[in-house]
Design an enzyme around this catalytic site. Structure first.
Site, short mmCIF file in Angstrom:
data_model
loop_
_atom_site.label_atom_id
_atom_site.label_comp_id
_atom_site.label_asym_id
_atom_site.label_seq_id
_atom_site.Cartn_x
_atom_site.Cartn_y
_atom_site.Cartn_z
N HIS A 56 0.84 -1.20 0.00
CA HIS A 56 0.00 0.00 0.00
C HIS A 56 0.88 1.25 0.00
O HIS A 56 2.08 1.18 0.24
CB HIS A 56 -0.98 0.02 1.19
CG HIS A 56 -0.35 0.15 2.55
ND1 HIS A 56 -1.10 0.28 3.70
CD2 HIS A 56 0.95 0.19 2.94
CE1 HIS A 56 -0.28 0.39 4.74
NE2 HIS A 56 0.95 0.33 4.31
N CYS B 233 5.70 6.12 4.61
CA CYS B 233 4.56 5.40 4.01
C CYS B 233 3.98 6.15 2.82
O CYS B 233 3.10 5.64 2.13
CB CYS B 233 3.46 5.17 5.05
SG CYS B 233 4.01 4.14 6.40
N HIS C 286 4.86 0.17 -0.42
CA HIS C 286 5.67 -0.78 0.36
C HIS C 286 4.70 -1.82 0.88
O HIS C 286 3.49 -1.65 0.78
CB HIS C 286 6.38 -0.05 1.52
CG HIS C 286 5.42 0.53 2.49
ND1 HIS C 286 4.77 1.73 2.26
CD2 HIS C 286 4.92 0.05 3.65
CE1 HIS C 286 3.95 1.98 3.26
NE2 HIS C 286 4.01 0.97 4.12
N HIS D 77 3.45 -5.24 3.63
CA HIS D 77 3.45 -5.85 4.96
C HIS D 77 2.98 -7.29 4.88
O HIS D 77 2.23 -7.66 3.99
CB HIS D 77 2.49 -5.10 5.90
CG HIS D 77 2.85 -3.68 6.14
ND1 HIS D 77 3.89 -3.30 6.96
CD2 HIS D 77 2.31 -2.53 5.67
CE1 HIS D 77 3.97 -1.98 6.99
NE2 HIS D 77 3.04 -1.48 6.20
N ASP E 100 -4.83 -10.76 -0.58
CA ASP E 100 -3.49 -11.34 -0.53
C ASP E 100 -2.73 -11.07 -1.83
O ASP E 100 -3.25 -11.29 -2.92
CB ASP E 100 -3.58 -12.85 -0.27
CG ASP E 100 -2.21 -13.46 0.00
OD1 ASP E 100 -1.34 -12.75 0.57
OD2 ASP E 100 -1.99 -14.62 -0.38
N HIS E 101 -1.49 -10.60 -1.70
CA HIS E 101 -0.64 -10.29 -2.85
C HIS E 101 -1.28 -9.27 -3.79
O HIS E 101 -1.22 -9.41 -5.01
CB HIS E 101 -0.20 -11.57 -3.58
CG HIS E 101 0.84 -12.30 -2.79
ND1 HIS E 101 0.54 -13.02 -1.66
CD2 HIS E 101 2.18 -12.39 -2.97
CE1 HIS E 101 1.65 -13.53 -1.17
NE2 HIS E 101 2.66 -13.17 -1.93
#
Ligand code: ZN
Lengths: 136, 140
Positions: free
Chosen positions: B15, B34, B40, B42, B80-81
């Site tokens: 994000h 951020c 970047h 998580h 996800d991903h």
């Protein structure tokens, strides 16, 4: 009010089976957990008690007493046992994590004197835990 | 008897925190690193807590398979991903972990029928975590 949590570990085996269900229903509902030879988990138990701090001792509960009650009432009965066959609660109830949390609550609650039981948390794995607060 | 069950899941997503409502300086001072335009990522740890009476025939609040299937299909498949900024959920909203946590709560709340959703907890890193229970206070 201060809350105190004590952690303990035990290992036990179990399987899920309801004799009122057909073999197909048992397999469909309980999946791999229906294997009658059982399988095991390393359970982590967290017992949280709450109470006012005693002005003389500075304790909510005497941890030594809590440990003794926990060992006697819970760990001696459950650790390294086949829950379905050796623990009376599970002769009739299915030893799910939910029922395990309830059974541990029912074993501990009447034995605690100074502090009051707030929560029983049982981790079956790191990814699954159940909390019981004594709610009916 | 009523109990609470919590299941933990992992997913990874990227994000960028950037608000159209702010100037470049303000974005930079608000979001710091951020705000990096390339984003970047998580590894998020998601905990979904449901509650209900323990069924006397099954010993369960709800079948874990139903919960896992729902979360796989509706949450993990969706997030996800992914780059969260590109998803429709965040077209008008900054994909902070607060907003992600609330989005996940709304999806589970609306779609999962086998038990009552109590709360969603989302760990962004080992140092930060967020919890959301709709309008309700979290006191447990
Ligand atoms: Zn098991």
């Amino acid at each position: 009010m201060v809350y105190l949590t004590r952690k303990a570990e035990f290992s036990a085996s179990h399987y899920y089976h309801n004799p009122d269900f057909t073999p197909e229903e048992n397999r469909r509902i309980f999946g791999k957990c229906n294997n009658p030879n059982g399988h095991g988990h390393n359970y982590t138990l967290e017992v949280t008690v709450k109470g006012d701090v005693d002005p003389r001792s500075g304790f909510v509960v005497d941890l030594k007493q809590l440990k003794e009650i926990l060992n006697r009432e819970v760990l001696d009965a459950l650790d390294h046992r086949f829950l379905n066959k050796e623990v009376p609660e599970f002769f009739t109830r299915i030893p799910t994590t939910e029922n395990l949390a309830i059974a541990i609550w029912q074993r501990l609650a009447p034995k605690l004197k100074t502090a009051q039981l707030h929560r029983v948390r049982v981790y079956e794995t790191q990814d699954l835990f159940v909390d019981f607060y004594g709610e009916v | 008897m009523k109990a609470h069950l919590t299941r933990r899941y992992m997913f990874s997503a990227s994000h960028r925190l950037h608000s159209e409502a702010m100037s470049a300086e303000e974005n930079h001072s608000t979001y710091g690193k951020c705000n990096n335009p390339h984003g970047h990522g998580h590894n998020y740890a998601l905990e979904v807590t449901v509650s209900g009476p323990v069924d006397e025939h099954t010993g369960m609040i709800c079948n874990l398979v139903d919960l896992d299937n729902f979360v796989d299909r509706e949450i993990l498949e969706r997030f996800d991903h992914q780059n969260l900024n590109t998803l429709s959920e965040f077209s008008g909203e900054v994909p902070t972990t607060e907003n992600l946590c609330a989005s996940i709560y709304e999806i589970v709340q609306e779609g999962f029928r086998h038990a009552r959703l109590e709360k969603v907890r989302l760990e962004e890193t080992m140092m930060n975590s967020f919890e959301y229970a709709g309008g309700a206070e979290i006191w447990r």
